[in-house]
Design a protein around this motif. Structure first.
Motif, short mmCIF file in Angstrom:
data_model
loop_
_atom_site.label_atom_id
_atom_site.label_comp_id
_atom_site.label_asym_id
_atom_site.label_seq_id
_atom_site.Cartn_x
_atom_site.Cartn_y
_atom_site.Cartn_z
N TRP A 25 0.82 -1.21 0.00
CA TRP A 25 0.00 0.00 0.00
C TRP A 25 0.86 1.26 0.00
CZ3 TRP A 25 -5.12 0.98 -0.65
CH2 TRP A 25 -5.56 2.26 -0.34
N ASN A 26 1.96 1.25 0.71
CA ASN A 26 2.82 2.45 0.76
C ASN A 26 3.39 2.76 -0.62
OD1 ASN A 26 2.38 2.88 3.48
ND2 ASN A 26 4.13 1.65 4.11
N CYS A 27 3.84 1.73 -1.31
CA CYS A 27 4.33 1.92 -2.68
C CYS A 27 3.20 2.44 -3.57
CB CYS A 27 4.88 0.60 -3.22
SG CYS A 27 5.30 0.61 -4.97
N PHE A 28 2.04 1.85 -3.45
CA PHE A 28 0.88 2.26 -4.24
C PHE A 28 0.55 3.73 -3.99
CE2 PHE A 28 -3.84 2.73 -4.15
CZ PHE A 28 -4.06 2.67 -5.53
N SER A 29 0.47 4.13 -2.74
CA SER A 29 0.10 5.52 -2.41
C SER A 29 1.12 6.51 -2.94
CB SER A 29 -0.04 5.68 -0.89
OG SER A 29 -1.12 4.92 -0.40
N GLU A 30 2.39 6.16 -2.81
CA GLU A 30 3.45 7.05 -3.29
C GLU A 30 3.39 7.21 -4.80
OE1 GLU A 30 8.34 7.23 -3.42
OE2 GLU A 30 7.33 5.91 -1.98
N ARG A 31 3.27 6.10 -5.53
CA ARG A 31 3.18 6.17 -6.99
C ARG A 31 1.89 6.87 -7.42
NH1 ARG A 31 7.55 4.01 -6.06
NH2 ARG A 31 8.52 2.28 -7.19
N LEU A 32 0.81 6.59 -6.71
CA LEU A 32 -0.49 7.18 -7.05
C LEU A 32 -0.46 8.70 -6.93
CD1 LEU A 32 -3.53 6.72 -7.73
CD2 LEU A 32 -3.91 6.57 -5.26
N ALA A 33 0.12 9.20 -5.85
CA ALA A 33 0.16 10.65 -5.63
C ALA A 33 0.88 11.35 -6.78
CB ALA A 33 0.84 10.96 -4.30
N GLY A 34 2.01 10.81 -7.20
CA GLY A 34 2.75 11.42 -8.30
C GLY A 34 1.99 11.36 -9.61
N MET A 35 1.35 10.22 -9.88
CA MET A 35 0.60 10.07 -11.13
C MET A 35 -0.58 11.03 -11.18
SD MET A 35 -2.38 8.77 -12.54
CE MET A 35 -3.01 7.56 -11.39
N LEU A 36 -1.31 11.16 -10.07
CA LEU A 36 -2.50 12.01 -10.07
C LEU A 36 -2.16 13.48 -10.32
CD1 LEU A 36 -4.60 10.44 -7.16
CD2 LEU A 36 -4.93 10.15 -9.63
N GLN A 37 -1.02 13.92 -9.84
CA GLN A 37 -0.62 15.31 -10.08
C GLN A 37 -0.52 15.61 -11.57
OE1 GLN A 37 3.01 16.00 -7.94
NE2 GLN A 37 1.98 16.25 -5.97
N VAL A 38 -0.19 14.60 -12.35
CA VAL A 38 0.01 14.79 -13.79
C VAL A 38 -1.23 14.43 -14.59
CG1 VAL A 38 1.40 14.08 -15.79
CG2 VAL A 38 2.48 14.34 -13.53
N GLU A 39 -1.89 13.33 -14.22
CA GLU A 39 -2.91 12.74 -15.08
C GLU A 39 -4.35 13.03 -14.68
OE1 GLU A 39 -2.10 11.36 -17.80
OE2 GLU A 39 0.05 11.08 -17.51
N CYS A 40 -4.61 13.33 -13.43
CA CYS A 40 -6.00 13.47 -12.98
C CYS A 40 -6.61 14.77 -13.49
CB CYS A 40 -6.06 13.42 -11.45
SG CYS A 40 -7.74 13.24 -10.81
#
Length: 417
Positions: A243-258
């Motif tokens: 989950w920690n890996c997921f949350s970290e990668r998710l936060a970075g992706m959302l800044q660009v793609e969401c």
């Protein structure tokens, strides 16, 4: 787990009755979910998909932690309202009746997932008649290649969601209905994903599709619902979704793609509650048949259907019990393979197959971990009319709750009388 084992030893020492129970560690549940909430990116919200386990003590333990509850029936709506008059509720699932839609509106909805054109029309009609605005998410069955997982709800023909090819017509209808607010899209496509990076890529795909729809139709939306899908590794309990890996990668992706202004919703069930629950049952008999050893337990798939439903051999540990109340010798297995079978009159009532054990005796307990989700909740409780298991809720921060099935209690009173 040690708290659970200590409880079982105390219980067995005090009572000779064969053990059969679901035991839940509420402290472990709250610690686990609190950790998930702390690392969740700020633009995300986590709802508990209560189909995984809708027992009231579980809901009460989660209510102060999660952002709300995802339900799939009016009965589940009522269960939420029984423990919280204000918790946000997302109502999903195919085949909602008018009664369910109206009842959910009466009891308070946060969002309503729409599965088809007909359902959208009925929601619009009900909302207009009642003079209310209903916020909806259109659930879309996407086209194209999607990551693989244990269960797939999209990317192929299923009963879930709106075919992506039909989406333009549904968007136009949703925008035109006066008493419906199109708040976004629901894109739950798969279940039991164990790879966090694959899951982030899937959500990035969701974001890209929604951006395209926003641009094509001039929409302003509030939410992308990524559904659940975060899995549990029953084959190797030491290697779970990171989950920690997921949350970290998710936060970075959302800044660009969401899309700007859109929040991301998650509806996780299994990953929240599986690890807090244990199915524990006593070995009633040990036998050999055609060269194979079987341990017959006080229970089976009518209580804990998950192994049969997912076609896996569920891990277990042996809790030795010293007590032996019979005047004859106690049968045991040493350094052998054993298949764990239940009490039902079907050869499919198997919880674990060909498991190597060092020592197992009649009267010992088998402790099946990761039974807190889709265990009791999906089982055929009354097949053959065996007694229901007890449901034990342990917590060091408060009194343990012991919920015994009322029919078992009545039967015991009848025997005493």
């Amino acid at each position: 787990m040690q708290q659970v084992i200590d409880y079982l030893h105390r219980r067995k020492k005090a009572n000779p009755k064969p053990v059969c129970a679901f035991v839940y560690d509420l402290d472990a549940l709250q610690t686990h979910v609190s950790g998930l909430m702390k690392t969740l990116p700020s633009r995300c919200r986590l709802f508990y998909a209560m189909k995984a386990n809708s027992e009231a003590p579980i809901l009460k333990a989660l209510a102060p932690l999660v952002h709300g509850f995802e339900v799939a029936s009016l009965g589940e709506v009522r269960k939420v309202r029984a423990i919280s008059p204000e918790a946000p509720i997302i109502f999903g699932g195919p085949g909602k009746t008018d009664e369910e839609i109206e009842g959910a509106i009466d009891l308070g909805l946060y969002l309503l997932h729409v599965e088809s054109r007909h359902e959208l029309q009925r929601i619009g009609r009900i909302a207009h008649r009642r003079g209310v605005e209903v916020p909806i998410l259109l659930r879309v069955n996407l086209h194209g290649a999607l990551p693989q997982a244990t269960l797939a709800m999209a990317g192929r023909p299923t009963q879930f969601g709106i075919d992506e090819a039909a989406l333009p017509d549904l968007i136009r209808l949703a925008v035109a209905l006066k008493n419906v607010k199109l708040a976004g899209f629901h894109l739950h496509s798969l279940s039991n994903q164990l790879d966090p990076e694959q899951h982030v890529r899937l959500i990035a795909l969701y974001c890209a599709r929604v951006r395209r729809w926003i641009e094509t139709f001039g929409l302003k939306i509030d939410y992308i619902n990524a559904g659940g899908g975060v899995g549990v590794n029953y084959a190797d309990l030491t290697r779970q979704f990171d989950w920690n890996c997921f949350s970290e990668r998710l936060a970075g992706m959302l800044q660009v793609e969401c899309p700007p202004g859109a929040g991301v919703l998650f509806e996780c069930g299994r990953y929240l509650t599986a690890a807090c629950g244990y199915y524990v049952t006593e070995v009633l008999d040990i036998k050999q048949n055609h060269g194979k050893h079987y341990a017959i337990i006080n229970g089976g798939s009518h209580h804990f259907r998950l192994p049969a439903a997912w076609q896996h051999s569920h891990p277990f540990s042996i809790v030795p019990v010293a007590r032996w109340d019979y005047p004859f010798s106690r049968p045991e297995l040493l350094d052998s393979e054993v298949t764990v079978a239940g009490q039902l009159c079907t050869p499919k009532d198997i919880l674990a197959r060909d498991v190597r054990i060092s020592r197992l005796r009649i009267g010992d307990l088998l402790l099946f971990p990761y039974a807190g989700a889709y265990g009791w909740s999906i089982s055929c409780h009354d097949f053959l009319s065996h007694p229901h298991p007890d449901h034990i809720y342990l917590s060091e921060t408060g009194p343990a709750a012991d919920k015994t099935d009322p029919r078992q209690a009545a039967a015991r009173r009848s025997r005493r009388d």
